[in-house]
Design a protein around this motif. Sequence first.
Motif, PDB file in Angstrom:
ATOM      1  N   TYR A 146      -5.537   6.919  -0.772  1.00  0.00           N
ATOM      2  CA  TYR A 146      -4.767   5.586  -0.498  1.00  0.00           C
ATOM      3  C   TYR A 146      -6.011   4.739  -1.918  1.00  0.00           C
ATOM      4  O   TYR A 146      -4.870   3.705  -2.455  1.00  0.00           O
ATOM      5  N   ASP A 153      -8.011  -8.345   0.266  1.00  0.00           N
ATOM      6  CA  ASP A 153      -6.439  -7.292  -0.529  1.00  0.00           C
ATOM      7  C   ASP A 153      -6.506  -6.556  -1.161  1.00  0.00           C
ATOM      8  O   ASP A 153      -5.044  -6.219  -1.547  1.00  0.00           O
ATOM      9  N   TRP A 154      -7.052  -6.187  -1.804  1.00  0.00           N
ATOM     10  CA  TRP A 154      -7.396  -5.715  -2.982  1.00  0.00           C
ATOM     11  C   TRP A 154      -6.308  -4.635  -3.294  1.00  0.00           C
ATOM     12  O   TRP A 154      -6.551  -3.764  -2.568  1.00  0.00           O
ATOM     13  N   ASN A 155      -6.149  -5.393  -4.145  1.00  0.00           N
ATOM     14  CA  ASN A 155      -4.684  -4.096  -4.342  1.00  0.00           C
ATOM     15  C   ASN A 155      -5.081  -3.779  -6.436  1.00  0.00           C
ATOM     16  O   ASN A 155      -4.806  -4.728  -6.987  1.00  0.00           O
ATOM     17  N   ASP A 215      -8.804  -1.337  -0.625  1.00  0.00           N
ATOM     18  CA  ASP A 215      -8.980  -2.039   0.620  1.00  0.00           C
ATOM     19  C   ASP A 215      -8.851  -1.149   1.430  1.00  0.00           C
ATOM     20  O   ASP A 215     -10.058  -1.379   2.210  1.00  0.00           O
ATOM     21  N   ARG A 238      -4.375   1.386  -3.533  1.00  0.00           N
ATOM     22  CA  ARG A 238      -5.570   0.574  -1.909  1.00  0.00           C
ATOM     23  C   ARG A 238      -6.546   0.633  -2.115  1.00  0.00           C
ATOM     24  O   ARG A 238      -6.777   1.364  -1.108  1.00  0.00           O
ATOM     25  N   TRP A 246      -6.858 -11.479  -5.505  1.00  0.00           N
ATOM     26  CA  TRP A 246      -7.221 -10.229  -3.325  1.00  0.00           C
ATOM     27  C   TRP A 246      -7.908 -12.084  -3.227  1.00  0.00           C
ATOM     28  O   TRP A 246      -8.263 -12.587  -4.298  1.00  0.00           O
ATOM     29  N   ASP A 284      -1.893   5.259  -4.000  1.00  0.00           N
ATOM     30  CA  ASP A 284      -1.262   4.097  -3.022  1.00  0.00           C
ATOM     31  C   ASP A 284      -2.231   2.882  -4.111  1.00  0.00           C
ATOM     32  O   ASP A 284      -1.302   1.746  -3.729  1.00  0.00           O
TER      33      ASP A 284
END
Length: 302
Positions: A262, A46-48, A270, A268, A54, A266
Motif C-alpha cells: 500500500y 487521504d494522504w497520497n 493513508d 497510499r 491531503w 500504491d
Amino acid sequence: MKGKNGLNPRKVSAFKDFCCVLPVLIFLAVFTYYPIVELFRISFTDWNLLNDRWQYVGIKNWKWLFGGSGTKYLWNSLRVTFLYSLGELSITLVGGMIFALIFNRMTKGFSIMRAIVFMPKYVAMSSAAVVFLWILNTDHGILNYFLSVFGFGRVDWLNNRSTALFSVLLLTGWRCIGYGMMVYLSAMMGIPTDYYEAASLDGASAVQRFFQITLPMLSPTTLFLFVTTFLASMKVFQSIDILTQGGPYRSTEVFVYNIYRYAMVDFRMDRASTVAIFFFIILLVITVATMKISNGKVNYDS
C-alpha cells in the motif's frame, strides 16, 4: 528523614534513577510513540504520495478496511501471516527441542555439530534468501536436481500457490532451528541432575523423565521462545520480499508486506497507516493475552 544537606535521601535516589532512564524515555517517545501517534493521525487523512495535498476524511479509510475493497486483502494477509507464524513456531519450539535433546552432550564432537546447526542464525536474511533463490530455482536449483536423481518431477517451488509459503518456511527453518536449540540447551544445563537421578531410582523411563521433569522445568524458556518467536514471525518481510514478493496471487502476502504494498507500490500512505495501526493493535492484544494466559501456568522453580 533528611540527610546532612537537608535533602531526603529517598527522593534524591529516586531523582537519580529517573535521570538514568530519562534518555531511554526520550528515545522511546521520539522513535516509538510519536510514530504510532502519527500513523493514527494519517489513517484519518487521504494522504497520497503522488499528491502533495491531503485532508482529513474521518473514518473513510477504516470503512474501506473493514467494509470495502480492502477487507478481502486484510483477511488474506492475516491468514497467511498466522500460517507462517504457526510454521515458524513449530520449527523453533518443536525442532529446537528435538535438536537440543540430540545434541545435549558435553563432548567436542557435539560442540562442533551444535555450532554448525546454530551458524545459519548469523547469516543475514537477505544473503540467505538469495542463496535459497538458487536452491529453489525450478530449472537449475539443487533441490530439484536431487528430486530428479530419485525419479521425482521438478517442482516450481516459488511460483506455485501450494508450495510458495512452504518454500519460505524452508529458509526460516534453516535459520531459526539452531536458535531454538541453543536456548533450550542453555536452559537444560540449569536443571539439577538430582531430579533425574531420583527419578531413575524410582524406575522412571527416559520418556517419563522428559515429560515429568524436563518439559515442566523448561516452561519459562518455552514461554520466552513462544512470545519472541511469534512476535518476530508476525513481522516477517525480508524473506517474502526477496523470494516471492507476496505471490503467487497473494498466497505469501503477509501483513507487513501488505502494508509495504500500500505504501511503496500504491503510494497510499493513508491506507498503509490504517492497516499498520490495526496490525499494532493485533500484536498488542496477542502479547497481553499470552502473558495473562501463561500467568500461573509456568513453572519458575529450579
